[in-house]
Design a protein around this motif. Structure first.
Motif, mmCIF file in Angstrom:
data_model
loop_
_atom_site.group_PDB
_atom_site.id
_atom_site.type_symbol
_atom_site.label_atom_id
_atom_site.label_comp_id
_atom_site.label_asym_id
_atom_site.label_seq_id
_atom_site.Cartn_x
_atom_site.Cartn_y
_atom_site.Cartn_z
ATOM 1 N N SER A 14 8.541 10.168 4.369
ATOM 2 C CA SER A 14 8.581 10.261 2.824
ATOM 3 C C SER A 14 7.698 9.027 2.089
ATOM 4 O O SER A 14 7.158 8.284 3.136
ATOM 5 N N MET A 15 7.472 8.997 1.013
ATOM 6 C CA MET A 15 6.615 8.079 0.461
ATOM 7 C C MET A 15 7.206 6.630 0.639
ATOM 8 O O MET A 15 6.403 5.786 0.840
ATOM 9 N N ASN A 16 8.484 6.470 0.652
ATOM 10 C CA ASN A 16 9.176 5.055 0.795
ATOM 11 C C ASN A 16 8.937 4.732 2.293
ATOM 12 O O ASN A 16 8.423 3.390 2.407
ATOM 13 N N GLU A 17 8.868 5.543 3.202
ATOM 14 C CA GLU A 17 8.611 5.267 4.532
ATOM 15 C C GLU A 17 7.210 4.631 4.641
ATOM 16 O O GLU A 17 6.751 3.487 5.368
ATOM 17 N N LEU A 18 6.271 5.411 4.085
ATOM 18 C CA LEU A 18 4.919 5.117 4.141
ATOM 19 C C LEU A 18 4.486 3.898 3.409
ATOM 20 O O LEU A 18 3.713 2.762 3.862
ATOM 21 N N LYS A 19 5.056 3.532 2.179
ATOM 22 C CA LYS A 19 4.782 2.294 1.513
ATOM 23 C C LYS A 19 5.082 1.092 2.117
ATOM 24 O O LYS A 19 4.365 0.065 2.265
ATOM 25 N N ALA A 20 6.388 1.275 2.779
ATOM 26 C CA ALA A 20 6.779 0.170 3.491
ATOM 27 C C ALA A 20 6.036 -0.251 4.906
ATOM 28 O O ALA A 20 5.638 -1.363 4.982
ATOM 29 N N ALA A 21 5.603 0.857 5.453
ATOM 30 C CA ALA A 21 4.658 0.585 6.817
ATOM 31 C C ALA A 21 3.418 0.077 6.436
ATOM 32 O O ALA A 21 2.972 -0.858 6.925
ATOM 33 N N LEU A 22 2.606 0.539 5.194
ATOM 34 C CA LEU A 22 1.713 -0.071 4.803
ATOM 35 C C LEU A 22 1.361 -1.517 4.232
ATOM 36 O O LEU A 22 0.669 -2.198 4.666
ATOM 37 N N ARG A 23 2.542 -1.606 3.412
ATOM 38 C CA ARG A 23 2.696 -3.176 3.232
ATOM 39 C C ARG A 23 2.722 -3.940 4.170
ATOM 40 O O ARG A 23 2.002 -5.037 4.279
ATOM 41 N N ARG A 24 3.442 -3.742 5.319
ATOM 42 C CA ARG A 24 3.517 -4.560 6.372
ATOM 43 C C ARG A 24 2.259 -4.647 7.291
ATOM 44 O O ARG A 24 1.715 -5.631 7.894
ATOM 45 N N CYS A 25 1.507 -3.704 7.281
ATOM 46 C CA CYS A 25 0.174 -3.538 7.978
ATOM 47 C C CYS A 25 -1.100 -4.321 7.119
ATOM 48 O O CYS A 25 -1.545 -5.069 7.958
ATOM 49 N N PHE A 26 -0.899 -4.296 5.855
ATOM 50 C CA PHE A 26 -1.986 -5.121 5.022
ATOM 51 C C PHE A 26 -1.439 -6.366 5.099
ATOM 52 O O PHE A 26 -2.346 -7.449 5.206
ATOM 53 N N GLU A 27 -0.144 -6.867 5.092
ATOM 54 C CA GLU A 27 0.203 -8.437 5.080
ATOM 55 C C GLU A 27 -0.202 -8.760 6.654
ATOM 56 O O GLU A 27 -0.539 -9.926 6.630
ATOM 57 N N ALA A 28 0.022 -8.080 7.471
ATOM 58 C CA ALA A 28 -0.159 -8.597 8.940
ATOM 59 C C ALA A 28 -1.554 -8.776 9.033
ATOM 60 O O ALA A 28 -2.184 -9.545 10.026
ATOM 61 N N ASP B 278 -1.134 -4.083 -3.812
ATOM 62 C CA ASP B 278 -2.062 -3.162 -4.385
ATOM 63 C C ASP B 278 -3.015 -2.139 -3.471
ATOM 64 O O ASP B 278 -3.048 -1.104 -3.798
ATOM 65 N N ALA B 279 -2.988 -2.720 -2.058
ATOM 66 C CA ALA B 279 -3.562 -1.899 -1.108
ATOM 67 C C ALA B 279 -2.729 -0.927 -0.569
ATOM 68 O O ALA B 279 -3.378 0.376 -0.564
ATOM 69 N N ALA B 280 -1.551 -1.029 -0.444
ATOM 70 C CA ALA B 280 -0.503 0.085 -0.205
ATOM 71 C C ALA B 280 -0.557 0.917 -1.383
ATOM 72 O O ALA B 280 -0.725 2.241 -1.058
ATOM 73 N N ASN B 281 -0.521 0.658 -2.456
ATOM 74 C CA ASN B 281 -0.464 1.757 -3.715
ATOM 75 C C ASN B 281 -1.681 2.335 -3.746
ATOM 76 O O ASN B 281 -1.736 3.485 -4.136
ATOM 77 N N MET B 282 -2.984 2.054 -3.291
ATOM 78 C CA MET B 282 -4.246 2.417 -3.580
ATOM 79 C C MET B 282 -4.045 3.692 -2.446
ATOM 80 O O MET B 282 -4.497 4.805 -2.624
ATOM 81 N N VAL B 283 -3.689 3.436 -1.384
ATOM 82 C CA VAL B 283 -3.515 4.454 -0.075
ATOM 83 C C VAL B 283 -2.711 5.615 -0.509
ATOM 84 O O VAL B 283 -2.939 6.757 -0.784
ATOM 85 N N LEU B 284 -1.306 5.136 -1.012
ATOM 86 C CA LEU B 284 -0.351 6.208 -1.625
ATOM 87 C C LEU B 284 -0.922 6.895 -2.709
ATOM 88 O O LEU B 284 -0.844 8.261 -2.729
ATOM 89 N N TRP B 285 -1.885 6.201 -3.664
ATOM 90 C CA TRP B 285 -2.162 7.133 -4.807
ATOM 91 C C TRP B 285 -3.031 8.058 -4.369
ATOM 92 O O TRP B 285 -3.003 9.391 -4.933
ATOM 93 N N LEU B 286 -3.879 7.895 -3.589
ATOM 94 C CA LEU B 286 -4.840 8.912 -3.131
ATOM 95 C C LEU B 286 -4.168 9.967 -2.527
ATOM 96 O O LEU B 286 -4.416 11.302 -2.711
#
Length: 249
Positions: free
Chosen positions: A4-18, A28-36
């Protein structure tokens, strides 16, 4: 696999924060990936190409404005991914256009520039016309143009192979952003005589792609999903003696 979108966004946020992205930047970074990805523009494919830059961004110097006047600026991104720096460049273009009517921002030493489309979309929805132009490749050079009208909800995007590529090392990993509060600059910047094999997505096609992704979810490569979560796991338990003792208590 499909997530799901929510699963992907949560994982991306953790990835960029780490990866050392600041608060706000990793959103912003998570939203950029999701938007594309949501709009049929290969966000996960671009992310796979960006992972090495994401991991090394924390070791690089911060982006720096090396020249600025009332209508323009030149920014050196120090080899960072656009995920970590391009939103602020668009914000600067937007602010200058509001002040003087039109602005031009030139960005150098920036990778993964396709991720700018989310920031351009936000700018257009705030009532400012904006376009961005960049080139990729060395042997085969592709030219990319993205633009949105003031007040529009979706941008158009084109990618073409250049028939007569320029051989200018200083232009590699650069981008030009043009922003205006007074005139519509959303028309293509390309000279068709210099291009072939054009791939063009209209604003209407971009909008239609979103409807499809919302209905059917996101298809992600298993290896990429593991890599995203592996990087993100670094923030779940801080790597210190105290946190290790407290984990699971």
């Amino acid at each position: 696999m499909i997530i799901s979108m929510n699963e992907l966004k949560a994982a991306l946020r953790r990835c960029f924060e780490a990866s050392g992205y600041f608060v706000g930047n990793y959103e912003d970074a998570a939203n950029m990936v999701l938007w594309l990805e949501k709009h049929g523009l290969d966000g996960l494919k671009e992310l796979k190409l960006a992972l090495d830059y994401i991991k090394s961004d924390r070791k690089k110097t911060m982006s720096k404005v090396v020249y600025e006047d009332s209508t323009s600026a030149i920014i050196n991104c120090s080899g960072r991914s656009a995920l970590n720096c391009i939103a602020s460049a668009v914000d600067l273009a937007h602010a200058k256009a509001l002040e003087v009517g039109i602005s031009t921002i030139t960005v150098h030493n920036c990778h993964n520039r396709k991720f700018i489309l989310k920031a351009l979309t936000d700018c257009g929805r705030r009532g400012i016309s904006v376009a961005a132009y960049w080139q990729n490749g060395s042997t085969t050079v592709t030219e990319h143009t993205a633009s949105i009208r003031a007040g529009a909800r979706y941008p158009s995007y084109s990618e073409s192979v250049m028939n007569s590529p320029t051989d200018n090392a200083s232009d590699k990993q650069s981008m030009t952003i043009i922003c205006s509060s007074r005139v519509d600059i959303s028309t293509s910047l390309q000279d068709s005589s210099l291009h072939r094999s054009s791939c063009y997505l209209s604003a209407e096609q971009v909008a239609a792609n979103k409807e499809n992704s919302v209905d059917y979810g996101i298809q992600i490569d298993d290896t990429l999903w593991v890599n995203i979560n592996s990087i993100g796991a670094e923030i779940l338990v801080e790597n210190s003696e105290q946190s290790r003792q407290g984990a699971g208590a």
